[in-house]
Design a protein around this motif. Structure first.
Motif, PDB file in Angstrom:
ATOM      1  N   LEU A 155       0.852  -1.060  -0.281  1.00 45.20           N
ATOM      2  CA  LEU A 155      -0.045  -0.063  -0.030  1.00 45.20           C
ATOM      3  C   LEU A 155       0.832   1.386   0.042  1.00 45.20           C
ATOM      4  O   LEU A 155       0.536   2.258  -0.683  1.00 45.20           O
ATOM      5  CB  LEU A 155      -1.027  -0.116   1.306  1.00 45.20           C
ATOM      6  CG  LEU A 155      -1.711   1.300   1.298  1.00 45.20           C
ATOM      7  CD1 LEU A 155      -2.706   1.615   0.223  1.00 45.20           C
ATOM      8  CD2 LEU A 155      -2.647   1.017   2.776  1.00 45.20           C
ATOM      9  N   ALA A 156       1.937   1.378   0.869  1.00 45.91           N
ATOM     10  CA  ALA A 156       2.614   2.625   0.949  1.00 45.91           C
ATOM     11  C   ALA A 156       3.415   2.616  -0.442  1.00 45.91           C
ATOM     12  O   ALA A 156       3.707   3.774  -0.942  1.00 45.91           O
ATOM     13  CB  ALA A 156       4.027   2.276   1.887  1.00 45.91           C
ATOM     14  N   ALA A 157       3.970   1.494  -1.278  1.00 51.26           N
ATOM     15  CA  ALA A 157       4.808   1.537  -2.423  1.00 51.26           C
ATOM     16  C   ALA A 157       3.620   2.155  -3.422  1.00 51.26           C
ATOM     17  O   ALA A 157       4.081   3.059  -4.328  1.00 51.26           O
ATOM     18  CB  ALA A 157       5.107   0.245  -2.947  1.00 51.26           C
ATOM     19  N   GLU A 158       2.467   1.580  -3.335  1.00 52.06           N
ATOM     20  CA  GLU A 158       1.190   2.303  -4.423  1.00 52.06           C
ATOM     21  C   GLU A 158       1.144   3.748  -4.124  1.00 52.06           C
ATOM     22  O   GLU A 158       1.099   4.643  -5.202  1.00 52.06           O
ATOM     23  CB  GLU A 158       0.073   1.466  -4.361  1.00 52.06           C
ATOM     24  CG  GLU A 158      -1.047   1.885  -5.146  1.00 52.06           C
ATOM     25  CD  GLU A 158      -2.515   1.321  -4.705  1.00 52.06           C
ATOM     26  OE1 GLU A 158      -3.205   1.507  -4.067  1.00 52.06           O
ATOM     27  OE2 GLU A 158      -2.420   0.027  -5.392  1.00 52.06           O
ATOM     28  N   GLU A 159       0.999   4.206  -3.052  1.00 49.30           N
ATOM     29  CA  GLU A 159       0.779   5.616  -2.578  1.00 49.30           C
ATOM     30  C   GLU A 159       1.872   6.697  -3.063  1.00 49.30           C
ATOM     31  O   GLU A 159       1.789   7.530  -3.602  1.00 49.30           O
ATOM     32  CB  GLU A 159       0.377   5.749  -1.089  1.00 49.30           C
ATOM     33  CG  GLU A 159      -1.010   5.301  -0.831  1.00 49.30           C
ATOM     34  CD  GLU A 159      -1.514   5.510   0.402  1.00 49.30           C
ATOM     35  OE1 GLU A 159      -0.726   6.026   1.351  1.00 49.30           O
ATOM     36  OE2 GLU A 159      -2.593   4.809   1.058  1.00 49.30           O
ATOM     37  N   ILE A 160       2.971   6.058  -2.725  1.00 50.65           N
ATOM     38  CA  ILE A 160       4.328   6.769  -3.193  1.00 50.65           C
ATOM     39  C   ILE A 160       4.581   6.885  -4.802  1.00 50.65           C
ATOM     40  O   ILE A 160       4.804   8.041  -5.213  1.00 50.65           O
ATOM     41  CB  ILE A 160       5.574   6.049  -2.453  1.00 50.65           C
ATOM     42  CG1 ILE A 160       5.920   6.271  -1.380  1.00 50.65           C
ATOM     43  CG2 ILE A 160       6.873   6.734  -3.081  1.00 50.65           C
ATOM     44  CD1 ILE A 160       6.691   5.118  -0.389  1.00 50.65           C
ATOM     45  N   VAL A 205       9.496  -2.925  -5.074  1.00 47.46           N
ATOM     46  CA  VAL A 205       9.737  -3.767  -3.902  1.00 47.46           C
ATOM     47  C   VAL A 205       9.875  -5.126  -4.192  1.00 47.46           C
ATOM     48  O   VAL A 205       9.100  -5.799  -5.232  1.00 47.46           O
ATOM     49  CB  VAL A 205       8.531  -3.495  -3.030  1.00 47.46           C
ATOM     50  CG1 VAL A 205       8.542  -4.631  -1.839  1.00 47.46           C
ATOM     51  CG2 VAL A 205       8.023  -2.233  -2.514  1.00 47.46           C
ATOM     52  N   VAL A 206      10.734  -5.918  -3.619  1.00 51.62           N
ATOM     53  CA  VAL A 206      11.044  -7.338  -3.992  1.00 51.62           C
ATOM     54  C   VAL A 206      10.803  -8.182  -2.438  1.00 51.62           C
ATOM     55  O   VAL A 206      11.545  -7.864  -1.852  1.00 51.62           O
ATOM     56  CB  VAL A 206      12.668  -7.578  -4.160  1.00 51.62           C
ATOM     57  CG1 VAL A 206      12.927  -8.849  -4.866  1.00 51.62           C
ATOM     58  CG2 VAL A 206      12.953  -6.770  -5.597  1.00 51.62           C
TER      59      VAL A 206
END
Length: 430
Positions: free
Chosen positions: A90-95, A106-107
């Motif tokens: 979720l954090a990666a998506e928002e960033i 992200v791996v």
């Protein structure tokens, strides 16, 4: 009931903040818990605004940040893997949706548990892919097996769930951080909760690893300080399949309550305890085993049992966003802490205008508000906009204000109290 506390500490290995005066770990007091109490420190200090905050370079960014995870896809903490990985995703998506000049890749890899070498294999793989940071493990014991490998490579090691107090003073080249509070706080809350529920004697069934023994010690200290007596303290090792000796000793001591400080082993030991005649409503769970047992236990087996779990009561909107990432989630444990871990890593990279692990590590405390400076922000987009103007920020996340100290520990935390219903699911009771 939830409890909130602020704690502080110090360690010389964090050189970026040598000008900040920080007190020793605060003693915590639990007050009026029977009516919904709070913890308050006997003494604490706000981080001093010394003017030593690192400068933020104004201007646009063009960064690609690769982050690895070692979260439990298998092993005794596998139930924590889905919410933790969902929080990171979720954090990666928002960033990435913020389109602020930094893209995150992200791996995802498995951490396993301490009975395997999965974490070491995963870390070796991630380092070969030139990640800037690794999020995980959930288990303190697992993190201790890889922390040197990660930090000696100049990579940030950031756990959303490590609670062992031994990390506070660990020599980590200033590269280890966590969004989970030390077990000192959870043990304080749990020991006082058990005493306030009317128990005068307590049995402990404890996983013999840094997490289990540390949490047990703090629970014992709090319970004894409240006038209680520990009548049984039984240890077992990860991988053990027979607990007859430990359970017999606890049953023989006949304590008023039993704190089950385990991971997934609770699925075996709890039915055995209740089956031997111990009342299920006199059991106490912890973050390592507070789980949905509706598919594992007979109806009503642990109805009335209670447990503790670090983390605030989540807003419905955050839960909804987590479910959009993983519709099968049945728990959010350490999901917010995982979300905040990646948010802080990305913000530190943005502040440094660099994806080098050492540069990220240098700015992590600062973007969390640990310098005592900066405007409070709660979204990546707002934070990035200020950083692009050369301004300081204080990021408050889904898991709370966070505010990392010079040891990489959060200085503010909330511990929730939960109770099991007849269907062996748990709900927050305050």
């Amino acid at each position: 009931m939830s409890v909130f506390a602020r704690a502080t500490g110090s360690r010389s290995s964090r050189t970026a903040w040598t000008g900040i005066a920080i007190a020793g770990v605060s003693a915590l007091l639990l007050t009026a818990c029977s009516t919904g109490g709070t913890t308050t420190p006997e003494e604490s200090e706000e981080p001093a605004d010394t003017g030593d905050a690192l400068e933020i370079e104004a201007g646009e960014r063009d960064l690609t940040l690769k982050v690895g995870t070692i979260l439990p896809q298998s092993g005794t903490l596998a139930f924590l893997g889905p919410p933790e990985e969902a929080g990171v995703a979720l954090a990666a998506e928002e960033i990435n949706e913020a389109d602020a000049g930094i893209q995150v890749e992200v791996v995802y890899r498995d951490s396993g548990d301490t009975t395997t070498d999965i974490a070491t294999v995963s870390v070796t793989d991630l380092l070969s892919q030139d990640v800037s940071a690794i999020i995980g493990a959930a288990s303190s014991g697992v993190s201790f097996t890889v922390i040197d490998q990660i930090t000696s490579a100049g990579v940030v090691h950031f756990s959303p769930a490590n609670t062992s107090p031994d990390f506070t003073d660990y020599e980590d080249n200033g590269l280890y951080f966590r969004t989970a509070p030390s077990d000192k706080l959870q043990g304080e809350v749990l020991g006082n909760l058990i005493a306030e529920d009317g128990a005068s004697t307590l049995g402990l069934l404890v996983l013999n690893d840094p997490y289990g023994t540390g949490l047990a010690d703090f629970t014992k200290q709090a319970f004894e300080a409240a006038g209680g007596e520990i009548v049984a303290e039984e240890l077992f090792n990860t991988g053990d399949s027979n607990f007859d000796a430990q359970l017999s000793a606890i049953n023989a001591a006949n304590p008023d309550a039993v704190a089950v400080i385990t991971f997934d082993e609770a699925k075996v030991v709890v039915p055995a305890l209740v089956g031997a005649g111990y009342p299920g409503d006199q059991l106490y769970f912890v973050d390592g085993n507070l789980a949905d047992y509706s598919a594992d236990f007979a109806p009503g087996l642990v109805a009335g049992a209670k447990g503790t779990l670090p983390g605030p009561e989540l807003e419905a909107s955050f839960e909804d966003r987590m479910l959009e990432i993983d519709p099968d989630l049945d728990s959010y444990s350490y999901g917010p802490e995982s979300y905040d871990a990646l948010m802080l890593i990305a913000l530190a990279a943005y502040a440094a205008n660099s994806t080098a692990g050492e540069d990220i590590g240098a700015y992590l405390q600062q973007v969390s508000g640990g310098s005592g400076e900066g405007e409070t922000v709660t979204t990546f987009a707002d934070a990035a906009a200020l950083l692009a103007e050369g301004e300081q920020i204080d990021f408050d996340g889904a898991s709370g204000p966070i505010t990392l100290d010079e040891n990489g520990d959060p200085t503010e935390a909330t511990i929730g109290i939960y109770e099991y219903a007849d269907d062996n699911t748990y709900t927050r009771i305050g």
